[in-house]
Design a protein around this motif. Structure first.
Motif, PDB file in Angstrom:
ATOM      1  N   TYR A  27       0.864  -1.008  -0.339  1.00 13.18           N
ATOM      2  CA  TYR A  27      -0.232  -0.056  -0.281  1.00 13.18           C
ATOM      3  C   TYR A  27       0.952   1.388   0.084  1.00 13.18           C
ATOM      4  CZ  TYR A  27      -4.036  -2.680   1.068  1.00 13.18           C
ATOM      5  OH  TYR A  27      -5.020  -4.308   1.278  1.00 13.18           O
ATOM      6  N   VAL A  28       0.715   1.864  -0.906  1.00 12.30           N
ATOM      7  CA  VAL A  28       1.513   3.024  -1.329  1.00 12.30           C
ATOM      8  C   VAL A  28       0.779   4.317  -0.857  1.00 12.30           C
ATOM      9  CG1 VAL A  28       3.300   5.482  -2.556  1.00 12.30           C
ATOM     10  CG2 VAL A  28       3.033   2.582  -2.748  1.00 12.30           C
TER      11      VAL A  28
ATOM     12  N   ALA B 183      -2.913   0.015  -4.363  1.00 14.22           N
ATOM     13  CA  ALA B 183      -2.600  -0.646  -3.746  1.00 14.22           C
ATOM     14  C   ALA B 183      -2.611  -1.662  -4.815  1.00 14.22           C
ATOM     15  CB  ALA B 183      -4.208  -1.909  -2.865  1.00 14.22           C
ATOM     16  N   TYR B 184      -1.323  -2.563  -4.587  1.00 15.43           N
ATOM     17  CA  TYR B 184      -0.363  -3.440  -5.410  1.00 15.43           C
ATOM     18  C   TYR B 184      -1.023  -4.646  -5.506  1.00 15.43           C
ATOM     19  CZ  TYR B 184       3.063   0.566  -6.498  1.00 15.43           C
ATOM     20  OH  TYR B 184       3.744   1.459  -6.862  1.00 15.43           O
ATOM     21  N   PHE B 185      -0.783  -5.522  -6.870  1.00 15.10           N
ATOM     22  CA  PHE B 185      -1.797  -6.799  -6.711  1.00 15.10           C
ATOM     23  C   PHE B 185      -0.507  -7.606  -7.875  1.00 15.10           C
ATOM     24  CE2 PHE B 185      -5.702  -4.709  -5.658  1.00 15.10           C
ATOM     25  CZ  PHE B 185      -5.189  -5.569  -3.995  1.00 15.10           C
ATOM     26  N   THR B 186      -0.378  -8.456  -7.597  1.00 19.07           N
ATOM     27  CA  THR B 186      -0.083  -9.437  -8.784  1.00 19.07           C
ATOM     28  C   THR B 186      -0.520  -8.876 -10.127  1.00 19.07           C
ATOM     29  OG1 THR B 186       0.754 -11.034  -7.202  1.00 19.07           O
ATOM     30  CG2 THR B 186       0.475 -11.432  -9.800  1.00 19.07           C
ATOM     31  N   GLY B 187      -0.107  -8.825 -11.452  1.00 17.01           N
ATOM     32  CA  GLY B 187       0.002  -7.967 -12.845  1.00 17.01           C
ATOM     33  C   GLY B 187      -0.693  -9.212 -13.478  1.00 17.01           C
ATOM     34  N   THR B 188      -1.699  -8.728 -14.004  1.00 14.37           N
ATOM     35  CA  THR B 188      -2.457  -9.374 -15.108  1.00 14.37           C
ATOM     36  C   THR B 188      -2.343  -8.936 -16.640  1.00 14.37           C
ATOM     37  OG1 THR B 188      -4.720  -8.540 -14.204  1.00 14.37           O
ATOM     38  CG2 THR B 188      -3.644 -10.332 -13.027  1.00 14.37           C
ATOM     39  N   ALA B 189      -3.763  -8.988 -16.588  1.00 13.12           N
ATOM     40  CA  ALA B 189      -3.639  -9.120 -18.750  1.00 13.12           C
ATOM     41  C   ALA B 189      -4.559  -7.627 -18.800  1.00 13.12           C
ATOM     42  CB  ALA B 189      -4.113  -9.754 -19.652  1.00 13.12           C
ATOM     43  N   GLN B 190      -5.885  -7.349 -17.576  1.00 17.46           N
ATOM     44  CA  GLN B 190      -6.680  -7.132 -16.935  1.00 17.46           C
ATOM     45  C   GLN B 190      -6.721  -5.703 -18.439  1.00 17.46           C
ATOM     46  OE1 GLN B 190      -9.387  -7.894 -13.942  1.00 17.46           O
ATOM     47  NE2 GLN B 190      -7.116  -8.420 -12.883  1.00 17.46           N
ATOM     48  N   ARG B 191      -7.946  -5.041 -18.700  1.00 15.50           N
ATOM     49  CA  ARG B 191      -7.921  -3.376 -18.789  1.00 15.50           C
ATOM     50  C   ARG B 191      -7.809  -3.054 -17.800  1.00 15.50           C
ATOM     51  NH1 ARG B 191      -9.237  -3.454 -24.793  1.00 15.50           N
ATOM     52  NH2 ARG B 191     -10.780  -1.788 -24.700  1.00 15.50           N
TER      53      ARG B 191
ATOM     54  N   LEU C 218       3.667   2.467   2.656  1.00 12.08           N
ATOM     55  CA  LEU C 218       2.969   2.835   4.061  1.00 12.08           C
ATOM     56  C   LEU C 218       3.076   0.739   4.260  1.00 12.08           C
ATOM     57  CD1 LEU C 218      -0.339   4.238   3.861  1.00 12.08           C
ATOM     58  CD2 LEU C 218       1.442   5.198   4.395  1.00 12.08           C
ATOM     59  N   ARG C 219       2.820   0.129   3.574  1.00 13.90           N
ATOM     60  CA  ARG C 219       2.762  -1.180   3.973  1.00 13.90           C
ATOM     61  C   ARG C 219       3.247  -2.662   2.818  1.00 13.90           C
ATOM     62  NH1 ARG C 219      -1.019  -5.624   5.551  1.00 13.90           N
ATOM     63  NH2 ARG C 219      -2.656  -3.923   4.539  1.00 13.90           N
ATOM     64  N   ALA C 220       4.044  -3.091   3.144  1.00 14.92           N
ATOM     65  CA  ALA C 220       4.441  -4.296   2.097  1.00 14.92           C
ATOM     66  C   ALA C 220       4.303  -5.915   3.112  1.00 14.92           C
ATOM     67  CB  ALA C 220       5.824  -3.889   2.258  1.00 14.92           C
ATOM     68  N   ALA C 221       3.825  -6.610   1.982  1.00 12.42           N
ATOM     69  CA  ALA C 221       3.459  -7.395   2.777  1.00 12.42           C
ATOM     70  C   ALA C 221       3.849  -8.971   2.108  1.00 12.42           C
ATOM     71  CB  ALA C 221       1.832  -7.816   2.943  1.00 12.42           C
ATOM     72  N   ASP C 222       4.100  -9.974   2.333  1.00  7.81           N
ATOM     73  CA  ASP C 222       4.167 -10.893   1.605  1.00  7.81           C
ATOM     74  C   ASP C 222       3.488 -11.834   1.392  1.00  7.81           C
ATOM     75  OD1 ASP C 222       5.853 -12.999   0.308  1.00  7.81           O
ATOM     76  OD2 ASP C 222       6.323 -14.398   1.256  1.00  7.81           O
TER      77      ASP C 222
ATOM     78  N   ASP D  75       3.786  -8.590 -11.660  1.00  5.98           N
ATOM     79  CA  ASP D  75       3.522  -9.718 -10.821  1.00  5.98           C
ATOM     80  C   ASP D  75       4.439  -8.631  -9.656  1.00  5.98           C
ATOM     81  OD1 ASP D  75       3.945 -12.766 -10.048  1.00  5.98           O
ATOM     82  OD2 ASP D  75       5.775 -11.815  -9.716  1.00  5.98           O
ATOM     83  N   LEU D  76       3.865  -9.065  -8.528  1.00  9.88           N
ATOM     84  CA  LEU D  76       4.469  -8.421  -7.729  1.00  9.88           C
ATOM     85  C   LEU D  76       3.955  -9.968  -6.827  1.00  9.88           C
ATOM     86  CD1 LEU D  76       3.543  -5.697  -6.709  1.00  9.88           C
ATOM     87  CD2 LEU D  76       1.903  -6.331  -5.547  1.00  9.88           C
ATOM     88  N   GLY D  77       5.672  -9.161  -5.662  1.00 11.32           N
ATOM     89  CA  GLY D  77       6.046 -10.928  -5.018  1.00 11.32           C
ATOM     90  C   GLY D  77       6.483  -9.242  -3.905  1.00 11.32           C
ATOM     91  N   SER D  78       7.294 -10.206  -2.666  1.00 12.22           N
ATOM     92  CA  SER D  78       7.514  -8.726  -1.916  1.00 12.22           C
ATOM     93  C   SER D  78       8.207  -7.785  -2.524  1.00 12.22           C
ATOM     94  CB  SER D  78       8.987  -9.545  -1.173  1.00 12.22           C
ATOM     95  OG  SER D  78       9.713  -9.600  -1.361  1.00 12.22           O
ATOM     96  N   LEU D  79       8.457  -6.578  -2.104  1.00  7.82           N
ATOM     97  CA  LEU D  79       8.850  -5.725  -2.228  1.00  7.82           C
ATOM     98  C   LEU D  79       9.815  -5.061  -1.771  1.00  7.82           C
ATOM     99  CD1 LEU D  79       4.904  -3.762  -2.437  1.00  7.82           C
ATOM    100  CD2 LEU D  79       6.486  -4.006  -4.589  1.00  7.82           C
TER     101      LEU D  79
END
Length: 192
Positions: A99-100, A109-117, A150-154, A185-189
């Motif tokens: 979360y930034v 809010a960051y999530f694993t990347g996809t091909a969504q529009r 603000l916060r990073a999570a695995d 793709d989002l993993g640990s930051l």
């Protein structure tokens, strides 16, 4: 401090997230083709930030980059925190890896990347950045105000934008933004 953007750009690129520069203090791309110029090539990234160490740092969204839910804060006109709360109650944002805080008081809010529009729910003050989009990332600043982790999570969850739209606007189709060949793709930051 002048090499902070370079260090962070290289850290994002090492995660596999394509990055590119934006004008100092702005969201405007500093390259001719904007997000289409995004790269993970350390040589190109170093060349950009060696010449212009204060350029803002953008990440191209959608796989291989992250998907980002942008919760806007428009001051007296409203904000997206109530809508974000609804999505949280529905369990749709539990997989966020980071979360930034944005310069306006909003949230990414960051999530694993996809091909969504990309998507936009103006009445709920939410934007969804995926394939063909981009976001500014720490340590960028706009009007002297920084993007702050603000916060990073695995966590490695995704956000289903169609499901999110269904929760916030039952019975309506999601409003998709044009996809002018944009995209990450989002993993640990690692280096926030």
């Amino acid at each position: 401090m002048t090499d902070a953007r370079l260090r962070q750009a290289l850290a994002y690129a090492a995660r596999g997230w394509p990055v590119f520069p934006c004008q100092v203090g702005q969201k405007t791309p500093a390259t001719a083709h904007g997000h289409l110029d995004a790269t993970t090539d350390p040589g190109q990234i170093t060349a950009w930030y060696a010449r212009h160490p204060l350029w803002n740092l953008a990440i191209a969204t959608g796989a291989p980059g992250p998907d980002v839910l942008d919760v806007d804060d428009h001051g007296p006109a409203g904000n997206g925190y109530a809508a974000f709360g609804s999505l949280s109650k529905a369990g749709l944002v539990d997989g966020a890896a980071a979360y930034v805080r944005t310069p306006s008081g909003g949230l990414h809010a960051y999530f694993t990347g996809t091909a969504q529009r990309n998507g936009h729910l103006p009445g709920h003050h939410l934007d969804f950045r995926s394939a063909g989009g981009y976001i500014l990332a720490p340590p960028s600043q706009v009007n002297g105000h920084p993007y702050q982790l603000l916060r990073a999570a695995d966590r490695h969850g995704t956000l289903d934008w169609t499901a999110a739209t269904g929760v916030l606007q039952p019975g309506r189709q999601p409003q998709l933004q044009p996809h002018p060949d944009q995209g990450r793709d989002l993993g640990s930051l690692a280096v926030w």
